[in-house]
Design an enzyme around this catalytic site. Structure first.
Site, PDB file in Angstrom:
ATOM      1  CB  CYS A 128      13.362 -56.424 -42.721  1.00 16.59           C
ATOM      2  SG  CYS A 128      14.223 -55.878 -41.340  1.00 16.59           S
TER       3      CYS A 128
ATOM      4  CG  HIS B 179       8.846 -56.536 -41.815  1.00 18.61           C
ATOM      5  ND1 HIS B 179       9.675 -57.488 -40.941  1.00 18.61           N
ATOM      6  CD2 HIS B 179       9.768 -55.466 -41.571  1.00 18.61           C
ATOM      7  CE1 HIS B 179      10.443 -56.970 -40.294  1.00 18.61           C
ATOM      8  NE2 HIS B 179      10.743 -55.693 -40.645  1.00 18.61           N
TER       9      HIS B 179
ATOM     10  CG  ASN C  84      11.935 -55.169 -37.255  1.00 16.42           C
ATOM     11  OD1 ASN C  84      12.283 -56.527 -37.785  1.00 16.42           O
ATOM     12  ND2 ASN C  84      12.550 -54.207 -37.584  1.00 16.42           N
TER      13      ASN C  84
HETATM   14  N1  ACO Z   1      12.320 -43.679 -25.905  1.00 14.95           N
HETATM   15  C1  ACO Z   1      12.055 -42.535 -25.889  1.00 14.95           C
HETATM   16  N2  ACO Z   1      12.207 -41.323 -26.707  1.00 14.95           N
HETATM   17  C2  ACO Z   1      12.770 -41.977 -27.782  1.00 14.95           C
HETATM   18  C3  ACO Z   1      13.145 -43.358 -28.045  1.00 14.95           C
HETATM   19  C4  ACO Z   1      12.905 -44.193 -27.087  1.00 14.95           C
HETATM   20  N3  ACO Z   1      13.251 -45.622 -27.229  1.00 14.95           N
HETATM   21  N4  ACO Z   1      13.693 -43.292 -29.384  1.00 14.95           N
HETATM   22  C5  ACO Z   1      13.606 -42.172 -29.880  1.00 14.95           C
HETATM   23  N5  ACO Z   1      12.960 -41.209 -29.031  1.00 14.95           N
HETATM   24  C6  ACO Z   1      12.926 -39.849 -29.122  1.00 14.95           C
HETATM   25  C7  ACO Z   1      13.792 -39.236 -30.231  1.00 14.95           C
HETATM   26  O1  ACO Z   1      14.975 -38.664 -29.588  1.00 14.95           O
HETATM   27  C8  ACO Z   1      12.871 -38.050 -30.593  1.00 14.95           C
HETATM   28  O2  ACO Z   1      13.123 -37.066 -29.554  1.00 14.95           O
HETATM   29  P1  ACO Z   1      13.353 -35.388 -30.182  1.00 14.95           P
HETATM   30  O3  ACO Z   1      11.978 -35.200 -30.890  1.00 14.95           O
HETATM   31  O4  ACO Z   1      13.773 -34.819 -28.751  1.00 14.95           O
HETATM   32  O5  ACO Z   1      14.359 -35.419 -30.923  1.00 14.95           O
HETATM   33  C9  ACO Z   1      11.537 -38.570 -30.372  1.00 14.95           C
HETATM   34  O6  ACO Z   1      11.689 -39.616 -29.512  1.00 14.95           O
HETATM   35  C10 ACO Z   1      10.696 -38.623 -31.473  1.00 14.95           C
HETATM   36  O7  ACO Z   1      11.548 -39.491 -32.413  1.00 14.95           O
HETATM   37  P2  ACO Z   1      11.332 -39.826 -33.861  1.00 14.95           P
HETATM   38  O8  ACO Z   1      12.336 -40.886 -34.578  1.00 14.95           O
HETATM   39  O9  ACO Z   1      10.458 -38.836 -34.679  1.00 14.95           O
HETATM   40  O10 ACO Z   1       9.992 -40.866 -33.599  1.00 14.95           O
HETATM   41  P3  ACO Z   1       9.135 -41.665 -34.447  1.00 14.95           P
HETATM   42  O11 ACO Z   1       7.805 -41.340 -34.356  1.00 14.95           O
HETATM   43  O12 ACO Z   1       9.747 -41.575 -35.889  1.00 14.95           O
HETATM   44  O13 ACO Z   1       9.348 -43.187 -33.942  1.00 14.95           O
HETATM   45  C11 ACO Z   1      10.675 -45.366 -35.019  1.00 14.95           C
HETATM   46  C12 ACO Z   1      10.591 -43.665 -34.144  1.00 14.95           C
HETATM   47  C13 ACO Z   1       9.907 -45.886 -33.904  1.00 14.95           C
HETATM   48  C14 ACO Z   1      12.119 -45.627 -34.974  1.00 14.95           C
HETATM   49  C15 ACO Z   1       9.897 -45.078 -36.114  1.00 14.95           C
HETATM   50  O14 ACO Z   1      10.440 -44.063 -37.052  1.00 14.95           O
HETATM   51  C16 ACO Z   1      10.040 -46.381 -36.898  1.00 14.95           C
HETATM   52  O15 ACO Z   1       9.508 -47.481 -36.594  1.00 14.95           O
HETATM   53  N6  ACO Z   1      10.692 -46.286 -37.920  1.00 14.95           N
HETATM   54  C17 ACO Z   1      10.805 -47.549 -38.723  1.00 14.95           C
HETATM   55  C18 ACO Z   1      11.846 -48.375 -38.199  1.00 14.95           C
HETATM   56  C19 ACO Z   1      11.920 -49.814 -39.257  1.00 14.95           C
HETATM   57  O16 ACO Z   1      11.151 -49.933 -39.678  1.00 14.95           O
HETATM   58  N7  ACO Z   1      12.967 -50.511 -39.332  1.00 14.95           N
HETATM   59  C20 ACO Z   1      12.940 -51.412 -40.112  1.00 14.95           C
HETATM   60  C21 ACO Z   1      14.142 -52.197 -40.239  1.00 14.95           C
HETATM   61  S1  ACO Z   1      15.055 -52.831 -38.778  1.00 14.95           S
HETATM   62  C22 ACO Z   1      16.116 -53.836 -39.651  1.00 14.95           C
HETATM   63  O17 ACO Z   1      16.137 -53.963 -40.886  1.00 14.95           O
HETATM   64  C23 ACO Z   1      16.887 -54.923 -38.750  1.00 14.95           C
END
Ligand code: ACO
Length: 339
Positions: free
Chosen positions: A120, A262, A292
């Site tokens: 990214c 980003h 993203n």
């Molecule tokens: N729908 C519903 N529930 C979901 C989903 C979904 N799509 N995805 C995850 N959950 C659930 C999880 O299983 C978890 O359930 P649990 O508590 O029972 O285990 C709950 O939601 C919370 O999950 P978290 O991972 O704690 O959620 P968080 O608030 O951290 O959000 C996210 C997750 C959106 C992925 C966040 O961590 C994030 O944005 N991280 C950064 C991602 C990023 O920037 N990636 C960059 C690069 S991608 C690339 O390089 C191509």
């Protein structure tokens, strides 16, 4: 170290372009196939919909659309280019580079062409590399393209990644200008921490795990991510990267007219803006429409900010990216009057 501000040659933006697939996939569409909800996706990420490439559409196809628009905006023909660099984590194939595919499609046969791989952060890495080539006298006019078809490496059964990503391309035409202290790129800062490589990766398909029936059966050609750890890293590193790029430009957050981050998660964007003391009116956010798009996100955002009349001559623009590698990069531009 000679700073960019002291260099006799500057690097100015002459044109912007964007290439998007037509197909829009909304959160509601995903609700139908995944255990997820529009509400979860919107509140956790800020995403409402994303673009998804057609089966026959590859990364270079989107890159070519963006490239043609940037060339037209600059008033250049493909033959004016000395260099063409594509930042991508989803190349058409491992080699030849996507940049070579784009070069041939444009007919820019006199231009050097290669890809840059920094996930990214790829667009900021490519911008930095091309600017360095221009300043070294190796090129006068160049195209930097960020282009991705992440939909092709996403596991559509994995709700933790499928809802986040989208496809698209953005292109920026860059030209050497004699006044190094005027418009254009004022500073760049790049960083990496390879120890975090496992947090975000596509394990198979390279020389470590060549494609085989087993790797495919195990789904190892799909993108894998530890979202929580990437989130923590992103919030910290965006601030550090922005501060360093501004310091190198001799500026502070108070000088920033537009922050173009980003687009990975609106919560990450808001947390960084808060740390910078920037009101959200000074932040360009379009993650709601595209998700993203990795290395394409910053050039698409820049394009849209320009289209919306949000970039004025003299404006200071801050670009900040982070991603797999782990990598990060920030750049400061002074917007020019254009052609
Ligand atoms: N729908 C519903 N529930 C979901 C989903 C979904 N799509 N995805 C995850 N959950 C659930 C999880 O299983 C978890 O359930 P649990 O508590 O029972 O285990 C709950 O939601 C919370 O999950 P978290 O991972 O704690 O959620 P968080 O608030 O951290 O959000 C996210 C997750 C959106 C992925 C966040 O961590 C994030 O944005 N991280 C950064 C991602 C990023 O920037 N990636 C960059 C690069 S991608 C690339 O390089 C191509």
């Amino acid at each position: 170290m000679t700073t960019l501000r002291q260099h006799p040659w500057g690097v100015a933006v002459r044109g912007l372009g964007r290439g998007l697939p037509e197909r829009v996939v909304t959160n509601r569409d995903l609700e139908a196939v995944l255990d997820t909800s529009d509400e979860w996706i919107r509140t956790r990420t800020g995403i409402a919909e994303r673009r998804v490439a057609a089966p026959e559409q590859a990364t270079s196809d989107l890159a070519v659309i963006a490239a043609k628009e940037a060339l037209a905006a600059a008033g250049w023909t493909p033959q004016d280019l000395d260099l063409l660099v594509v930042a991508t984590a989803t190349p058409d194939m491992i080699f030849p580079s996507t940049a070579c595919v784009v070069q041939a499609a444009l007919g820019a046969y006199q231009a050097g062409a290669c890809d840059i791989s920094a996930a990214c952060s790829g667009f900021v890495y490519a911008l930095s590399s091309v600017a360095a080539q221009i300043r070294a006298g190796a090129a006068r006019r160049a195209l930097v393209i960020g282009a991705e078809t992440l939909s092709k490496i996403v596991n559509w059964q994995d709700r933790s990644t499928a809802v986040l990503l989208g496809d698209g391309a953005g292109a920026v035409a860059l030209e050497r200008v004699e006044d190094g202290a005027g418009e254009g790129l004022l500073s760049v800062y790049l960083g990496a921490d390879g120890r975090g490589g496992d947090l975000l990766k596509q394990p198979a398909g390279g020389s470590r795990l060549p494609a085989s029936a087993e790797t495919v059966a195990q789904g190892l050609h799909y993108l894998q991510m530890n979202g929580r750890e990437v989130f923590k890293f992103a919030v910290q590193i965006m601030g550090d990267a922005a501060e360093e790029a501004l310091r190198r430009a001799g500026l502070t957050f108070a000088d920033v007219d537009l922050y173009v981050p980003h687009q990975a998660n609106v919560r990450i964007i808001e947390a960084s803006a808060k740390r910078f003391g920037l009101p959200m009116e000074k932040v360009w956010v379009n993650i709601d429409r595209y998700g993203n798009t990795s290395s394409a996100s910053i050039p698409i955002a820049l394009y849209e900010a320009h289209q919306a009349g949000r970039l004025h001559p003299g404006d200071v623009v801050l670009l900040v990216a982070f991603g797999g590698g782990l990598t990060w990069g920030a750049a400061v531009l002074r917007w020019g009057a254009g052609r």
